[in-house]
Scaffold this motif. Structure first.
Motif, short mmCIF file in Angstrom:
data_model
loop_
_atom_site.label_atom_id
_atom_site.label_comp_id
_atom_site.label_asym_id
_atom_site.label_seq_id
_atom_site.Cartn_x
_atom_site.Cartn_y
_atom_site.Cartn_z
N ASP A 1 8.90 -1.19 12.76
CA ASP A 1 8.34 -0.33 13.83
C ASP A 1 8.88 1.09 13.77
O ASP A 1 9.03 1.76 14.79
N TYR A 2 9.14 1.55 12.56
CA TYR A 2 9.69 2.89 12.37
C TYR A 2 8.78 3.95 13.00
O TYR A 2 9.25 4.89 13.64
N GLY B 1 0.80 -1.22 0.00
CA GLY B 1 0.00 0.00 0.00
C GLY B 1 0.83 1.26 0.00
O GLY B 1 0.51 2.22 0.70
N GLY B 2 1.91 1.26 -0.79
CA GLY B 2 2.81 2.40 -0.77
C GLY B 2 3.80 2.25 0.37
O GLY B 2 4.28 1.15 0.64
N CYS B 3 4.09 3.34 1.05
CA CYS B 3 5.06 3.33 2.15
C CYS B 3 4.72 2.27 3.19
O CYS B 3 3.66 2.30 3.79
N PHE B 4 5.64 1.32 3.40
CA PHE B 4 5.31 0.25 4.33
C PHE B 4 5.28 0.69 5.78
O PHE B 4 4.64 0.06 6.62
N TRP B 5 5.95 1.79 6.11
CA TRP B 5 5.84 2.32 7.48
C TRP B 5 4.38 2.66 7.79
O TRP B 5 3.89 2.40 8.89
N CYS B 6 3.70 3.25 6.82
CA CYS B 6 2.33 3.70 7.03
C CYS B 6 1.36 2.52 7.17
O CYS B 6 0.48 2.53 8.03
N VAL B 7 1.52 1.53 6.31
CA VAL B 7 0.65 0.36 6.36
C VAL B 7 0.85 -0.38 7.69
O VAL B 7 -0.11 -0.80 8.34
N GLU B 8 2.10 -0.51 8.09
CA GLU B 8 2.42 -1.16 9.36
C GLU B 8 1.77 -0.39 10.52
O GLU B 8 1.14 -0.99 11.41
#
Length: 222
Positions: free
Chosen positions: A174-175, A40-47
């Motif tokens: 976990d950024y 879904g794009g940036c994986f930091w955001c999806v996480e």
């Protein structure tokens, strides 16, 4: 006191039964864990989004859909590996269903954008729902059809065979909640603070709200 053979056998049998019951319990616990991989794009955001969902046991940033083994973040974002930034979501199906997670996912992205997501452009930032069998594929396709109906627009997010998921470097995990200090254009910041600045500047939540309105489950989350 001398223990008789009969008593010894009885004691050993009891231990074996207890061990078997313990293994059965562990097996039952393990069967409650399933995974869903999405891009879904940036994986930091999806996480960050999905770790807030009740029933989700954890989310791991990584890469999927490509041909290069054990890719690095630099390789993927540079292009040529075929991989997308992806997240592997572990969940307890007794608490939240795969169908519910896919529903939430489609409403947490811009599934009408085939060129990337928000400010992140290029193939590695495009969207996808990854599946491992025909049942998962049918579920994902039905969810996409429902999302297209709700949105009144074509959905370009594809359903793809998973293949292998490769975890990203430890730096990326976990950024969004890390207290580690990094140097940004705004000066020294924690990763958590830098993530919030990035998400706001990228316009992710604003676009999702504009697209999905009240149906957007995470827009405004940090």
């Amino acid at each position: 006191m001398i223990i008789g053979i009969r008593e010894l056998k009885a004691g050993m049998l009891a231990l074996l039964i207890a061990a078997a019951l313990c293994l059965q319990g562990k097996g039952a616990e393990a069967s409650e864990r399933e995974t869903l991989v999405v891009a879904g794009g940036c994986f930091w955001c999806v996480e960050a989004d999905f770790e807030k969902v009740a029933g989700v046991l954890g989310a791991e940033s990584g890469f999927a859909g490509g041909t290069v083994e054990n890719p690095t973040y630099r390789e993927v974002t540079r292009g040529g590996t075929g991989h997308l930034e992806a997240v592997r979501i572990a969940f307890d199906p007794a608490q939240v269903t795969r169908q519910a997670l896919v529903h939430l996912f489609l409403r947490s992205i811009d599934p009408t954008d085939a060129g990337g997501q928000f400010c992140d452009r290029g193939g590695s930032y495009t969207t996808a729902i990854f599946v491992t069998d025909p049942a998962e594929k049918a579920l994902a396709e039905a969810a996409i059809e429902a999302a297209a109906h709700d949105l009144g627009r074509e959905i370009v997010t594809p359903v793809r065979d998973l293949g292998r998921f490769w975890p990203a470097e430890a730096y990326h995990q976990d950024y969004y909640k890390s207290g580690d200090i990094i140097l940004t254009r705004f000066g020294p910041r924690t990763k958590a603070s830098a993530y919030k600045l990035y998400r706001r500047a990228c316009g992710r939540d604003a676009r999702v709200r504009a697209l999905w309105g009240e149906a957007a489950p995470f827009a405004g989350a940090s």
